[in-house]
Design a protein around this motif. Structure first.
Motif, mmCIF file in Angstrom:
data_model
loop_
_atom_site.group_PDB
_atom_site.id
_atom_site.type_symbol
_atom_site.label_atom_id
_atom_site.label_comp_id
_atom_site.label_asym_id
_atom_site.label_seq_id
_atom_site.Cartn_x
_atom_site.Cartn_y
_atom_site.Cartn_z
ATOM 1 N N THR A 1 72.812 6.121 60.407
ATOM 2 C CA THR A 1 73.275 7.423 59.914
ATOM 3 C C THR A 1 72.218 8.502 60.137
ATOM 4 O O THR A 1 72.537 9.617 60.539
ATOM 5 C CB THR A 1 73.667 7.342 58.427
ATOM 6 N N THR A 2 70.956 8.172 59.909
ATOM 7 C CA THR A 2 69.867 9.128 60.137
ATOM 8 C C THR A 2 69.768 9.490 61.614
ATOM 9 O O THR A 2 69.600 10.662 61.964
ATOM 10 C CB THR A 2 68.525 8.538 59.645
ATOM 11 N N LYS A 3 69.897 8.492 62.474
ATOM 12 C CA LYS A 3 69.807 8.742 63.918
ATOM 13 C C LYS A 3 70.976 9.590 64.416
ATOM 14 O O LYS A 3 70.790 10.478 65.255
ATOM 15 C CB LYS A 3 69.735 7.424 64.678
ATOM 16 N N LEU A 4 72.175 9.346 63.901
ATOM 17 C CA LEU A 4 73.324 10.157 64.319
ATOM 18 C C LEU A 4 73.169 11.598 63.874
ATOM 19 O O LEU A 4 73.497 12.518 64.634
ATOM 20 C CB LEU A 4 74.627 9.544 63.796
ATOM 21 N N LEU A 5 72.679 11.826 62.660
ATOM 22 C CA LEU A 5 72.441 13.209 62.223
ATOM 23 C C LEU A 5 71.369 13.871 63.090
ATOM 24 O O LEU A 5 71.473 15.060 63.417
ATOM 25 C CB LEU A 5 72.038 13.256 60.751
ATOM 26 N N GLY A 6 70.365 13.110 63.478
ATOM 27 C CA GLY A 6 69.351 13.642 64.400
ATOM 28 C C GLY A 6 69.952 13.998 65.748
ATOM 29 O O GLY A 6 69.599 15.020 66.349
ATOM 30 N N ASP A 7 70.874 13.176 66.223
ATOM 31 C CA ASP A 7 71.554 13.477 67.485
ATOM 32 C C ASP A 7 72.390 14.748 67.383
ATOM 33 O O ASP A 7 72.455 15.529 68.329
ATOM 34 C CB ASP A 7 72.441 12.302 67.904
ATOM 35 N N VAL A 8 73.027 14.949 66.232
ATOM 36 C CA VAL A 8 73.790 16.190 66.029
ATOM 37 C C VAL A 8 72.840 17.378 66.066
ATOM 38 O O VAL A 8 73.078 18.370 66.751
ATOM 39 C CB VAL A 8 74.565 16.157 64.690
ATOM 40 N N ARG A 9 71.763 17.269 65.314
ATOM 41 C CA ARG A 9 70.776 18.353 65.247
ATOM 42 C C ARG A 9 70.244 18.695 66.638
ATOM 43 O O ARG A 9 70.035 19.853 66.977
ATOM 44 C CB ARG A 9 69.627 17.964 64.312
ATOM 45 N N ASP A 10 70.032 17.657 67.455
ATOM 46 C CA ASP A 10 69.491 17.855 68.799
ATOM 47 C C ASP A 10 70.566 18.160 69.839
ATOM 48 O O ASP A 10 70.301 18.120 71.046
ATOM 49 C CB ASP A 10 68.716 16.602 69.231
#
Length: 192
Positions: free
Chosen positions: A13-22
């Motif tokens: 979940t943290t990695k997916l939110l990071g992907d959204v942010r990026d």
């Protein structure tokens, strides 16, 4: 090593939110790809991961073919886990009821997956939204433990990731910049 359930809950979940942010996720296909990359690279060295495999669901007559977004297989034991992903980033003020109904339709596939593959360990629904605090709380309530059927206990885990605010209702510090960049990118994409 973390349990798969803990990996999904915290790391993925943290990695997916990071992907959204990026700006690596714009739609559900992007989300599926990024989830598969993270799962394959970081968690499943001895299992097989497939994207949208056509698998038979149901035990006897009336068996239908379905395509869960991601299915994790063990080479000897068959399907172990199914993951359904939903991405609602492009919607401005979506109806929480319609959003929840869409997720529950995918959860129905996961229930059929469980009945067909009794040796499967668990299933996940990961939902990516862009909702203000009140709507986010409403969708969290829709997926709370009180609205669950018996088969879901200890098997189905629903994670709602909100781009606008965290689980405590605080607006994400990167949201305004992301929103501006996302609006610039939208001009390059046709409505899906």
């Amino acid at each position: 090593m973390k349990s798969f359930r803990e990996f999904i809950k915290s790391d993925l979940t943290t990695k997916l939110l990071g992907d959204v942010r990026d700006l690596r996720i714009f739609n559900e296909a992007d989300m599926q790809y990024r989830a598969a990359v993270h799962l394959d690279k970081e968690y499943f060295p001895d299992l097989y991961l497939t994207n949208q495999p056509t698998i038979p669901l149901g035990k006897t007559r009336g068996t239908i073919a379905a395509k869960p977004d991601i299915v994790i297989y063990h080479h000897k034991d068959g399907p172990k886990t199914a993951i359904e992903l939903k991405c609602f980033l492009k919607y401005e003020n979506p109806s929480v009821t319609q959003l929840a109904d869409s997720v529950w339709r995918d959860v129905d596939k996961l229930q059929k997956f469980k009945s067909r593959y009794s040796n499967s360990k668990n299933a996940f629904a990961v939902v990516l939204v862009n909702l203000e605090k009140e709507a986010y709380e409403e969708i969290q309530t829709a997926f709370s433990r009180t609205n669950r059927e018996d088969w879901m206990n200890h098997y189905l885990f629903i994670h709602v990731l909100n781009v606008f605010c965290d689980e405590n209702g605080r607006k994400r510090p990167w949201y305004n910049d992301w929103s501006e960049q996302m609006n610039e990118w939208k001009q390059y994409f046709a409505d899906e």
